[in-house]
Design an enzyme around this catalytic site. Structure first.
Site, PDB file in Angstrom:
ATOM      1  N   GLY A 133       0.789  -1.153   0.065  1.00  0.00           N
ATOM      2  CA  GLY A 133      -0.115   0.134   0.014  1.00  0.00           C
ATOM      3  C   GLY A 133       0.613   1.155  -0.009  1.00  0.00           C
TER       4      GLY A 133
ATOM      5  N   ARG B 272       2.042  -0.376  12.261  1.00  0.00           N
ATOM      6  CA  ARG B 272       0.987   0.013  11.247  1.00  0.00           C
ATOM      7  C   ARG B 272      -0.425   0.103  12.396  1.00  0.00           C
ATOM      8  NH1 ARG B 272      -1.286  -2.930   6.176  1.00  0.00           N
ATOM      9  NH2 ARG B 272      -2.101  -4.440   7.618  1.00  0.00           N
TER      10      ARG B 272
ATOM     11  N   ARG C  40     -10.473   0.344   7.832  1.00  0.00           N
ATOM     12  CA  ARG C  40      -9.723   1.004   8.880  1.00  0.00           C
ATOM     13  C   ARG C  40      -9.847   2.409   9.142  1.00  0.00           C
ATOM     14  NH1 ARG C  40      -4.657  -2.079   5.792  1.00  0.00           N
ATOM     15  NH2 ARG C  40      -5.417  -4.004   6.454  1.00  0.00           N
TER      16      ARG C  40
ATOM     17  N   ARG D 145      -2.345 -13.021   9.812  1.00  0.00           N
ATOM     18  CA  ARG D 145      -1.429 -12.538   8.856  1.00  0.00           C
ATOM     19  C   ARG D 145      -0.078 -13.035   8.729  1.00  0.00           C
ATOM     20  NH1 ARG D 145      -4.339  -7.848   6.540  1.00  0.00           N
ATOM     21  NH2 ARG D 145      -6.388  -8.038   7.280  1.00  0.00           N
TER      22      ARG D 145
HETATM   23  N1  LIG Z   1      -7.556 -11.970  -4.338  1.00  0.00           N
HETATM   24  C1  LIG Z   1      -7.528 -10.637  -4.174  1.00  0.00           C
HETATM   25  N2  LIG Z   1      -6.734  -9.961  -2.896  1.00  0.00           N
HETATM   26  C2  LIG Z   1      -7.117  -8.844  -2.930  1.00  0.00           C
HETATM   27  C3  LIG Z   1      -7.806  -8.048  -3.355  1.00  0.00           C
HETATM   28  N3  LIG Z   1      -7.835  -6.828  -2.698  1.00  0.00           N
HETATM   29  C4  LIG Z   1      -6.732  -7.030  -1.887  1.00  0.00           C
HETATM   30  N4  LIG Z   1      -6.490  -8.080  -1.688  1.00  0.00           N
HETATM   31  C5  LIG Z   1      -5.556  -8.756  -0.984  1.00  0.00           C
HETATM   32  O1  LIG Z   1      -5.898  -9.109   0.410  1.00  0.00           O
HETATM   33  C6  LIG Z   1      -4.819  -9.086   1.488  1.00  0.00           C
HETATM   34  C7  LIG Z   1      -5.407  -8.207   2.735  1.00  0.00           C
HETATM   35  O2  LIG Z   1      -5.541  -6.804   2.262  1.00  0.00           O
HETATM   36  P1  LIG Z   1      -5.766  -5.597   3.418  1.00  0.00           P
HETATM   37  O3  LIG Z   1      -6.855  -6.387   4.276  1.00  0.00           O
HETATM   38  O4  LIG Z   1      -6.118  -4.305   2.880  1.00  0.00           O
HETATM   39  O5  LIG Z   1      -4.448  -5.795   4.476  1.00  0.00           O
HETATM   40  P2  LIG Z   1      -3.207  -5.621   4.232  1.00  0.00           P
HETATM   41  O6  LIG Z   1      -2.440  -6.518   3.051  1.00  0.00           O
HETATM   42  O7  LIG Z   1      -2.432  -6.021   5.688  1.00  0.00           O
HETATM   43  O8  LIG Z   1      -2.832  -4.222   3.942  1.00  0.00           O
HETATM   44  C8  LIG Z   1      -3.574  -8.388   0.693  1.00  0.00           C
HETATM   45  O9  LIG Z   1      -2.825  -9.577   0.371  1.00  0.00           O
HETATM   46  C9  LIG Z   1      -4.187  -7.842  -0.542  1.00  0.00           C
HETATM   47  O10 LIG Z   1      -3.441  -7.800  -1.721  1.00  0.00           O
HETATM   48  C10 LIG Z   1      -8.581  -8.245  -4.481  1.00  0.00           C
HETATM   49  O11 LIG Z   1      -9.389  -7.768  -4.999  1.00  0.00           O
HETATM   50  N5  LIG Z   1      -8.460  -9.657  -4.667  1.00  0.00           N
HETATM   51  N1  LIG Z   2      10.463  -0.044   3.597  1.00  0.00           N
HETATM   52  C1  LIG Z   2       9.740  -0.036   4.728  1.00  0.00           C
HETATM   53  N2  LIG Z   2      10.564  -0.022   5.830  1.00  0.00           N
HETATM   54  C2  LIG Z   2       9.945   0.040   7.058  1.00  0.00           C
HETATM   55  N3  LIG Z   2       8.689   0.308   7.236  1.00  0.00           N
HETATM   56  C3  LIG Z   2       7.783   0.239   6.070  1.00  0.00           C
HETATM   57  C4  LIG Z   2       8.406   0.178   4.648  1.00  0.00           C
HETATM   58  N4  LIG Z   2       7.420   0.098   3.900  1.00  0.00           N
HETATM   59  C5  LIG Z   2       6.242  -0.051   4.506  1.00  0.00           C
HETATM   60  N5  LIG Z   2       6.595   0.248   5.788  1.00  0.00           N
HETATM   61  C6  LIG Z   2       5.366   0.579   6.779  1.00  0.00           C
HETATM   62  O1  LIG Z   2       4.914  -1.010   7.091  1.00  0.00           O
HETATM   63  C7  LIG Z   2       3.654  -0.773   7.499  1.00  0.00           C
HETATM   64  C8  LIG Z   2       2.823  -1.647   6.482  1.00  0.00           C
HETATM   65  O2  LIG Z   2       2.783  -1.075   5.274  1.00  0.00           O
HETATM   66  P1  LIG Z   2       1.537  -1.392   4.217  1.00  0.00           P
HETATM   67  O3  LIG Z   2       2.122  -0.310   3.187  1.00  0.00           O
HETATM   68  O4  LIG Z   2       0.258  -0.835   4.887  1.00  0.00           O
HETATM   69  O5  LIG Z   2       1.787  -2.832   3.929  1.00  0.00           O
HETATM   70  P2  LIG Z   2       0.711  -3.877   3.034  1.00  0.00           P
HETATM   71  O6  LIG Z   2       0.000  -2.855   2.046  1.00  0.00           O
HETATM   72  O7  LIG Z   2       1.814  -4.576   2.369  1.00  0.00           O
HETATM   73  O8  LIG Z   2       0.037  -4.579   4.135  1.00  0.00           O
HETATM   74  C9  LIG Z   2       3.016   0.580   7.634  1.00  0.00           C
HETATM   75  O9  LIG Z   2       3.202   1.096   8.598  1.00  0.00           O
HETATM   76  C10 LIG Z   2       4.239   1.321   6.544  1.00  0.00           C
HETATM   77  O10 LIG Z   2       4.251   2.678   6.830  1.00  0.00           O
END
Ligand SMILES: Nc1nc2c(ncn2[C@@H]2O[C@H](COP(=O)(O)OP(=O)(O)O)[C@@H](O)[C@H]2O)c(=O)[nH]1
Ligand SMILES: Nc1ncnc2c1ncn2[C@@H]1O[C@H](COP(=O)(O)OP(=O)(O)O)[C@@H](O)[C@H]1O
Length: 426
Positions: free
Chosen positions: A145, A266, A171, A277
């Site tokens: 993200g 986060r 969130r 996770r």
């Molecule tokens: N298959 C699938 N996975 C998704 C989609 N959108 C988000 N994800 C995945 O779902 C997982 C959880 O996403 P999220 O709840 O936003 O949590 P985060 O990955 O911790 O930021 C991540 O691996 C995302 O890449 C989708 O449309 N399809």
């Molecule tokens: N290269 C990095 N080093 C340290 N912290 C990071 C880095 N990239 C992202 N973060 C932090 O890690 C946390 C998770 O990142 P996020 O983008 O929400 O991950 P994801 O979308 O893969 O779940 C956030 O608080 C973000 O600010």
């Protein structure tokens, strides 16, 4: 009209027939006739009907993808028995866009089988090498993200985010329709059964999915579509005709400890959710080893470095976008184009002033995304020579009163001979 006996008859038909209209197109696809658009009571239409000439039944098919705007006086031609190319037309203004109505592609056949009904799918045609969508995967907390956010902020005109649907709770800072379409499980399950999703998966106990509409919204705007999805979703997209680039983001070593630190930092999940996770992360990191799935593996150690590397993956594609630019075509490529004549379409305006050839030999993609790789060659038909060509889309005046004509194959032999079968000289 019975063409064997040369006799007219007035037939009756069953089913859901189209309203009376003019200036539509009716294209034969095997035993079926596909009717698109037209004009009725001062308004243009963009609906599709299919007439089965064996059973004499009309159907209104299930339509996937975003259709072109309503229009009449367009042209239509069947390509390879699979898709109908729709060019131009008008409503209040003339148009010069290209669309593909897929009637018998692998995608359409699969959907039709699953739904047990007539299916068609729209795909917008794009000239040159339009950017390929980018699928970004990686375990929770790795920074997907964050990296996508940076890319979208720095290049708002180049990249668009495919907004997924999810049944998880928003969130604190997440906005409905921006980060996700937040929905309820029964609603999403119903929409999945209606085949509104390109892919969907159960991830960390919630449903996530990419709708066709989400991808269409970005690709139709001409931007590179970015999908943030899990590995199961990536595997489904890989099997679809989306023709995406796949990037997997990994944490630096020690992987699990780093993910745990970032997820705690986060602060958006409970301890129990974080555990889930981290558990799933192991399986995702394992699956990422599949060399057939991912084109790029990036380690998000130092954020700035990872971001620069991510831009390199995308840059390949950003440059590709211009590789099909008209100015880059040389006389040599025009000769090659002639060799691929089965793939060419000729557009001629009735005044006979100009003539344009659309090269379809390099098309790729298709529903549920765009069809890219189209190229125009405009020639002066009076000079009757492809020698004084230039590569450009026909002017809008060419978009009216035109006809699309599939060109015949060239005679076998050397192009340097004086005249080719169709009258073009070299
Ligand atoms: N298959 C699938 N996975 C998704 C989609 N959108 C988000 N994800 C995945 O779902 C997982 C959880 O996403 P999220 O709840 O936003 O949590 P985060 O990955 O911790 O930021 C991540 O691996 C995302 O890449 C989708 O449309 N399809
Ligand atoms: N290269 C990095 N080093 C340290 N912290 C990071 C880095 N990239 C992202 N973060 C932090 O890690 C946390 C998770 O990142 P996020 O983008 O929400 O991950 P994801 O979308 O893969 O779940 C956030 O608080 C973000 O600010």
């Amino acid at each position: 009209m019975d063409t064997e006996n040369q006799e007219w008859s007035n037939e009756s038909f069953l089913g859901h027939c189209p309203s009376p209209r003019s200036l539509h197109t009716a294209t034969c696809v095997g035993d079926k006739i596909v009717v698109f658009g037209g004009h009725e009571d001062n308004s243009a239409k963009n609906d599709v009907y299919i007439l089965d000439t064996v059973t004499h039944r009309w159907t209104k098919p299930k339509v996937f993808g975003t259709p072109p705007s309503p229009r009449c006086a367009h042209s239509a031609v069947l390509i390879d028995g699979e898709r109908i190319l729709i060019y131009g037309g008008r409503d209040s203004m003339a148009k010069g866009d290209i669309w593909f109505l897929e009637v018998n592609t692998a995608f359409v056949r699969l959907q039709s089988e699953l739904l047990n009904m007539e299916v068609v799918a729209w795909s917008k045609g794009v000239t040159g090498k339009a950017p390929r969508p980018v699928v970004i995967c990686g375990p929770s907390g790795v920074g997907k993200g964050t990296l996508i956010g940076k890319l979208m902020k720095d290049f708002p005109d180049s990249f668009g985010f495919s907004v997924s649907h999810t049944t998880r709770r928003p969130r604190e800072k997440e906005q409905d329709g921006v980060h996700y379409h937040f929905t309820k499980r029964p609603t999403m399950e119903k929409e999945i059964s209606e085949r509104k999703f390109l892919e969907s998966a159960d991830v960390h106990g919630n449903l996530y999915g990419t709708s066709w509409a989400a991808v269409d919204a970005v690709t139709n705007s001409g931007k590179t579509c970015i999908l943030d999805i899990d590995v199961q979703g990536a595997q489904s997209v890989k099997k679809s005709p989306l023709d995406a680039i796949f990037v997997f983001i990994k944490p630096p070593y020690p992987e699990e400890a780093e993910l745990r630190k970032r997820l705690h930092g986060r602060g958006t999940e409970s301890e129990e959710q974080i555990q889930k996770r981290l558990q799933n992360a192991k399986a995702e990191l394992e699956r990422a080893k599949d060399p057939t799935l991912f084109d790029h593996i990036l380690i998000n150690g130092k954020l700035d470095e990872a971001y620069e590397n991510l831009k390199v993956c995308h840059h390949v594609d950003v440059f590709d976008k211009y590789a099909g630019d008209v100015s880059r075509h040389t006389a040599k490529s025009v000769c090659n184009l002639l060799h691929a004549r089965l793939d060419l379409i000729c557009v001629t305006n009735l005044a006979g002033i100009a003539r344009a050839v659309l090269d379809l030999s390099k098309i790729s993609g298709g529903a549920p995304g765009i069809t890219r790789g189209l190229n125009w060659v405009v020639t002066n038909s009076r000079a009757n020579g492809i020698g004084n060509h230039n590569m450009q889309q026909p002017s809008v005046s060419l978009s009216q009163n035109h006809k699309l004509v599939p060109l015949k194959p060239l005679v076998a032999g050397n192009l340097s001979s004086t005249k080719a079968a169709n009258g073009f000289t070299r």
